[in-house]
Design an enzyme around this catalytic site. Structure first.
Site, PDB file in Angstrom:
ATOM      1  N   ALA A 146      32.962  54.564 -10.349  1.00  0.00           N
ATOM      2  CA  ALA A 146      31.951  53.689 -10.928  1.00  0.00           C
ATOM      3  C   ALA A 146      32.641  52.639 -11.792  1.00  0.00           C
ATOM      4  O   ALA A 146      32.996  52.904 -12.936  1.00  0.00           O
ATOM      5  CB  ALA A 146      30.960  54.502 -11.764  1.00  0.00           C
ATOM      6  N   GLU A 147      32.835  51.468 -11.224  1.00  0.00           N
ATOM      7  CA  GLU A 147      33.634  50.448 -11.910  1.00  0.00           C
ATOM      8  C   GLU A 147      32.991  49.892 -13.171  1.00  0.00           C
ATOM      9  O   GLU A 147      33.676  49.510 -14.116  1.00  0.00           O
ATOM     10  CB  GLU A 147      33.959  49.294 -10.960  1.00  0.00           C
ATOM     11  CG  GLU A 147      35.021  49.607  -9.926  1.00  0.00           C
ATOM     12  CD  GLU A 147      34.516  50.482  -8.789  1.00  0.00           C
ATOM     13  OE1 GLU A 147      33.290  50.707  -8.710  1.00  0.00           O
ATOM     14  OE2 GLU A 147      35.347  50.954  -7.997  1.00  0.00           O
ATOM     15  N   PHE A 159      41.062  48.189  -6.201  1.00  0.00           N
ATOM     16  CA  PHE A 159      41.389  46.922  -5.540  1.00  0.00           C
ATOM     17  C   PHE A 159      40.631  45.839  -6.300  1.00  0.00           C
ATOM     18  O   PHE A 159      39.523  46.082  -6.772  1.00  0.00           O
ATOM     19  CB  PHE A 159      40.934  46.926  -4.070  1.00  0.00           C
ATOM     20  CG  PHE A 159      41.812  47.729  -3.154  1.00  0.00           C
ATOM     21  CD1 PHE A 159      42.816  47.116  -2.401  1.00  0.00           C
ATOM     22  CD2 PHE A 159      41.653  49.104  -3.055  1.00  0.00           C
ATOM     23  CE1 PHE A 159      43.634  47.866  -1.566  1.00  0.00           C
ATOM     24  CE2 PHE A 159      42.475  49.854  -2.216  1.00  0.00           C
ATOM     25  CZ  PHE A 159      43.465  49.232  -1.472  1.00  0.00           C
ATOM     26  N   ASP A 191      39.014  43.543  -5.207  1.00  0.00           N
ATOM     27  CA  ASP A 191      37.728  43.369  -4.540  1.00  0.00           C
ATOM     28  C   ASP A 191      36.642  44.271  -5.141  1.00  0.00           C
ATOM     29  O   ASP A 191      35.462  43.967  -5.017  1.00  0.00           O
ATOM     30  CB  ASP A 191      37.873  43.709  -3.058  1.00  0.00           C
ATOM     31  CG  ASP A 191      39.128  43.116  -2.449  1.00  0.00           C
ATOM     32  OD1 ASP A 191      39.028  42.302  -1.550  1.00  0.00           O
ATOM     33  OD2 ASP A 191      40.246  43.476  -2.902  1.00  0.00           O
ATOM     34  N   MET A 229      33.916  43.784  -8.624  1.00  0.00           N
ATOM     35  CA  MET A 229      32.598  43.125  -8.649  1.00  0.00           C
ATOM     36  C   MET A 229      31.520  43.903  -9.409  1.00  0.00           C
ATOM     37  O   MET A 229      30.753  43.307 -10.150  1.00  0.00           O
ATOM     38  CB  MET A 229      32.109  42.835  -7.229  1.00  0.00           C
ATOM     39  CG  MET A 229      33.036  41.999  -6.384  1.00  0.00           C
ATOM     40  SD  MET A 229      33.173  40.305  -6.989  1.00  0.00           S
ATOM     41  CE  MET A 229      34.523  39.742  -5.957  1.00  0.00           C
ATOM     42  N   HIS A 275      39.976  44.170   1.034  1.00  0.00           N
ATOM     43  CA  HIS A 275      41.182  44.694   0.398  1.00  0.00           C
ATOM     44  C   HIS A 275      42.246  43.596   0.378  1.00  0.00           C
ATOM     45  O   HIS A 275      43.430  43.864   0.451  1.00  0.00           O
ATOM     46  CB  HIS A 275      41.724  45.928   1.136  1.00  0.00           C
ATOM     47  CG  HIS A 275      40.798  47.096   1.192  1.00  0.00           C
ATOM     48  ND1 HIS A 275      39.753  47.171   2.080  1.00  0.00           N
ATOM     49  CD2 HIS A 275      40.740  48.244   0.454  1.00  0.00           C
ATOM     50  CE1 HIS A 275      39.103  48.324   1.905  1.00  0.00           C
ATOM     51  NE2 HIS A 275      39.680  48.984   0.928  1.00  0.00           N
TER      52      HIS A 275
END
Ligand SMILES: Cc1ncc(C[n+]2csc(CCOP(=O)(O)OP(=O)(O)O)c2C)c(N)n1
Ligand SMILES: Cc1ncc(C[n+]2csc(CCOP(=O)(O)OP(=O)(O)O)c2C)c(N)n1
Ligand SMILES: [Mg+2]
Ligand SMILES: [Mg+2]
Lengths: 330, 327, 330, 327
Positions: free
Chosen positions: D59-60, D83, D85, D88, D129
């Site tokens: 969970a970023e 990554f 990516d 976000m 990626h």
């Protein structure tokens, strides 16, 4: 009593064997991809191995001519059941122009095929869940009789999109079925470091929907739950959360070395519950598949996989300049 | 022709498109009974009901993500983000999903969704109700970003956005909502996405800008006319992808270019505009490419003394044009 | 038996009256801000009215000299209890340079004051929740005996950050107490269009923590639950989710007109349960506050609010150029 | 001096800073036992234990948000996004919270956090990626964005980032991880954030770039030297806020400027670099400001034919420099 389980669920003998056939086909395609990867022929594999029973069991409970599915990268079994062919999957593995998922643009196992109502998937996890809810919203708004089926890993159920999407579905009572494929690991991180609750299905109560945990190694048990969920969906009773518990047999992907974080004994132990073995045993016990028939199924599948591989290997790459196409409508 | 405010043009476009195509529906926070916190969807809930004007739970990633799913099915969602500042939780859905859907599926799937959001400052909105967020998205192929400056443009461009088969971010300047009024045809019309628009012909200095700053530039130009300074004004209208041809033409027209944005200067979309000019028509220039922008501080502070300091206004524009004219 | 409730919870008579004093002070400051807004003197108000009992009851259960708090915009009561003064709050309402929350940079009610361990808050909802979890993580890592207390609205509990933050807290058993102030509306959207479950507290099971719904109009009931939660936190037993149910007496903010979406009869009905009235009654019944004492409290508070208003109104705005300061460390 | 790979320099910097200051800790996905999917945190879990090398749930936004809270307390989190990516979902926490904390609290609170993430293509990573995401954040005052190009710079800049009292995004080129090796001092040293670095002195053409492209430029320069073309190479190192002085000086040095990024061209950070030059030293230029960048398509496709088409490489750089030299 085991003999009659599939019939009491409303599955014909042929359908039960067909579930098995799909499970084996998924496994064999997957195994072939690993061979191709280790031989340096394809750069990447990410596996369904260990989760075929959940995937095929669930798919067979759906209307595969009407329902939509938003699969995640392990769902080789789901997309096969929804109509993607071995050849198409191999085209994707080889990143060839004819790949129907993405024309070789995405990594393998980033599924998508409109004609089979398979939503296109990206790499960031869990983003597909709100999409599936959106499909279900469309079903409700357009008063159509289909369900939306979305899958994800248990680690991915910690993303905000899981919460936001399921709450939206719950508030608006949308016909969406969410199946978490709990394979006990998110890359290297085990379940107890991912999820504070006991079961992912406990989360259903947050969203006013039923939640159930089911043995993901038993295709019939999964079939049963998804079938019930689909009925609820079609009857306007809203969404359902299903957790199918299994185990990831392979490393996370061809880029991963799982010896870094788990004991091989644990993997071996889990493989004793391989659903492909136990479901074959069930079919035989039930008297609807003989050893010979099993052999026939397996050799047909080998032929299919060989053919698919050969075709895909020889197929053309996309033209370099085709990379500029389809950013916007053309 | 009726005179409409900028926000009335938003409502009119929504209403007409919903009438025209039953696949069009609205979703967002407080868009229903309340008609939106600014009133952009006022009356639409009464007219079209719960289903087509959907109050969502307070969750922007779901608004975008559910919208994407519905759009993939073939509906035409128009999602409202209550303030542009609150689009941030939806960035993953917008950038990773909506923007890349057509490309990644090799033209199999697409996302005909419009996301509207009020942006911009000068309304005592402080750090989180004043931001310009376009630069965040103006590097994402697959997206289009439309930022109209007049009620007329609002109606034509919002209709075009809703009919577009790719995702469009449609940013409305919240201070323009009630400040700007102009004639807007009652008929159906669309304006082309991706095309800049000359808002004033002139021969001495070229101003390239968008949003509310177009008006500041027009006001400044009027004053400067008395001094004999003739300003050319190009309204970008679509800030991504940029209309390169129009930008080059406008720069060549006078050889002196002033770029204006209300956003923080560094990394704003006018940097890209400068780069296009410097790459394509450097030798047509008679002066350095000047930029007038917000300062590089997080956003507009609340206190009136500080807010005023941040905002672009006609005086600042006037001074900048005069300096260039005299260069 | 009502008489002894506060004592049986471990609150002295003085503390019980002090809770009341804080509730009235919060209400009076809030009411004054509306007057100032309607007189055109301050551009914006967002209210605590109806939620004072939850806020003050909770705060008194914490160690206000050690615990950290991450309040949301309605938490005038919490920040008062944590040491912010009426004068400081008025400085913020007038956006004056001396405002300790932000030096006039943020809208009013965007609280923050390091010396009182009040985390700085922004406008996007729910972002403060993971911050509070981070504070709790620091407590665990540094082996300190404090708790982290975070609040938010029920609508805001639908944001992904709620899910991600609480799951993190649950997995790592962190000393964080989350109180959702359920006032039945998120601007115009009523509870049943926000949340699919029955209670927000049901969500606790997703995160392996206890969850409880409590009457937010009863400061002692809230006190009791927060007290228990704090004990759990300090004992290393992990996080707790508390839902305090009350009602929003005012429009969402000075920019909102709540007649657009709710009946005034509903508001009037809710005001009959105004905790300031019922808690005053309790204190009198318990024999620890007389009418005279109540009058004294109220006139002291009036004087405080007047003084704070006068001071803040006359105070200086920030220098325009000060807007350039503190983007980075200087 | 030991020779280290780019990724070994990352690990060394982390290890040394954790040793030096017990407030420093690591959090992220798979950073513990596995040592990260690329191995950047290899050995650190063994050395520092569960608490200081924390495997987080997937969970970023929580990784960033919990990091912010811990940093507000006074710890020094180093968060890994697996990554670039996948940063976000954390955009709201990074932009609305980390970037604005010091400013909005009038210097009361601050966020001494570093967020590391591997970016860039050329590794068969396909659309998700391979991305360069710096432009997304390069308009957010309060943030710093560091993108080192050599093992030496990695160590010095990562240490500086961890010691910085404001949030730093630290983007590491994933193809550089094992490709690039160079001498790295064993001693403790830091390099200044915010300063560009001349990687090669030259007099004919100026190349301004960052990340892996610095090496492509160095390789091209070496070849072109044989042809008598002398290339000046400025490595931005910090891409936000930009080192304006160094950019202007480098542009003036040769009067011919080539800007390179691996990112999509439109809206990339080199647009801002071009704008700075066009604003400050336009009349020192002998040729248009050229840009070499990725095409404006969503990201690098997987298929080798298409990936190759997207990537910057030494040949493309060589051609672009030669063209400018001949201009
Ligand atoms: C937003 C995001 N963060 C990180 C990753 C990298 N990643 C890919 S798969 C994965 C683990 C997923 O675990 P789980 O959800 O349990 O699914 P499984 O692979 O076990 O089936 C991670 C961290 C990603 N793809 N997306
Ligand atoms: C991310 C985000 N989206 C939208 C908003 C606009 N907004 C401010 S308050 C609010 C409603 C909050 O409701 P609730 O959480 O129930 O708190 P309450 O105001 O009722 O106390 C909304 C939608 C916001 N501040 N942040
Ligand atoms: Mg898993
Ligand atoms: Mg509420």
């Amino acid at each position: 009593m085991a003999q009659n389980r599939h019939q009491s669920l409303g599955l014909t003998d042929e359908q039960a064997v067909d579930i098995y056939r799909h499970m084996v086909l998924a496994r064999k395609i997957d195994e072939r991809m690993w061979l191709l990867n280790r031989a340096g022929k394809i750069p990447f594999v990410i596996s369904c191995q260990g989760q075929e029973a959940s995937q095929i069991g669930a798919s067979f409970a759906l209307d595969r001519n009407a329902d939509y599915t938003a699969p995640y990268y392990r769902d080789l079994g789901v997309v096969l059941a929804f109509g993607m062919t071995a050849k198409e999957l191999m085209l994707s593995a080889f990143a060839k122009a004819e790949d129907p998922n993405s024309g070789g643009r995405q990594m393998p196992s980033h599924f998508g095929q409109k004609k089979n109502r398979i939503l296109s998937q990206s790499s960031p996890v869990t983003t597909q869940l709100p999409h599936a809810v959106g499909i279900a919203l469309a079903a409700k708004m357009e008063k159509k009789d289909f369900a939306s089926f979305v899958t994800l890993g248990e680690g991915s159920s910690n993303q905000g999109d899981f919460h936001e999407g399921l709450n939206f579905a719950g508030v608006h009572k949308l016909p969406v079925i969410t199946m978490v494929e709990n394979n006990k690991y998110a890359i290297s991180v085990p379940l107890d470091k991912q999820i504070a609750g006991k079961n992912v299905s406990d989360r259903a109560s947050s969203y006013g929907m039923p939640g159930v945990t089911v043995d993901g190694n038993d295709p019939l048990a999964v079939y049963e739950e998804v079938k019930k969920a689909r009925e609820r969906a079609i009857n306007g009773e809203g969404p359902t959360l299903i957790e199918a518990v299994s185990y990831r047999f392979t490393a996370h992907s061809s880029d991963d070395d799982d010896r870094q974080y788990r004991e091989s004994a644990e993997v071996e132990e889990a493989k004793k519950n391989d659903a492909i073995i136990s479901f074959a045993a069930y079919l035989k016990e039930a008297g609807i598949m003989t050893d010979d028939q099993e052999q026939t199924i397996r050799s047909e599948i080998d032929a299919t996989v060989n053919e698919a591989t050969d075709y895909a290997e020889k197929a053309a790459y996309p033209e370099p300049e085709s990379a500029y196409q389809y950013v916007y409508e053309e | 022709m009726p005179v409409m405010s900028y926000i009335q043009a938003v409502t009119a476009a929504l209403q007409e498109e919903m009438q025209r195509d039953e696949k069009v529906f609205i979703l967002g926070e407080d868009v229903g009974k309340k008609g939106g916190v600014f009133g952009a969807t006022k009356g639409l809930h009464d007219a079209f009901g719960d289903d087509r004007v959907l109050d969502t739970p307070l969750a922007e990633s779901a608004i975008a993500g559910v919208g994407i799913g519905a759009a993939m099915y073939g509906l035409r969602p128009v999602a409202e983000m209550q303030f542009a500042d609150f689009i941030m939780p939806a960035v993953n859905q917008i950038i990773s999903e909506a923007a890349k859907m057509r490309y990644r599926s090799n033209n199999d799937w697409n996302v005909p969704m419009t996301i509207r959001a009020p942006f911009g400052g000068g309304v005592h909105g402080a750090l989180y109700h004043s931001q310009s967020v376009e630069a965040l998205f103006a590097n994402q192929p697959g997206l289009k970003i439309v930022m109209p400056s007049t009620p007329y443009d609002v109606k034509g461009l919002l209709k075009a956005s809703i009919r577009d088969n790719d995702p469009v971010l449609f940013f409305e300047h919240k201070r323009a909502y009630r400040l700007l009024k102009s004639e807007v045809p009652e008929e159906d019309y669309v304006l082309p996405i991706g095309k800049a628009d000359v808002k004033r012909e002139g021969s001495d200095v070229t101003v390239i800008t968008y949003g509310l700053s177009v008006h500041f530039a027009l006001q400044a130009a009027e004053k400067l006319e008395e001094e004999g300074i003739d300003t050319h004004i190009l309204d970008l209208r679509t800030v991504y992808p940029l209309d390169q041809e129009a930008i080059i033409e406008a720069a060549q027209k006078t050889g002196k270019v002033l770029l204006i944005t209300e956003d923080n200067k560094e990394g704003s979309i006018i940097g890209e505009v400068a780069a296009i000019i410097a790459e394509n028509c450097l030798f047509d220039l008679d002066s350095p490419i000047q930029r007038l922008a917000g300062p590089d501080i997080p956003a507009m502070p609340f206190s009136p003394t500080m807010e005023k300091n941040f905002m672009i206004n006609p005086d600042k524009v006037e001074r900048a044009i005069r300096e260039l004219a005299e260069f």
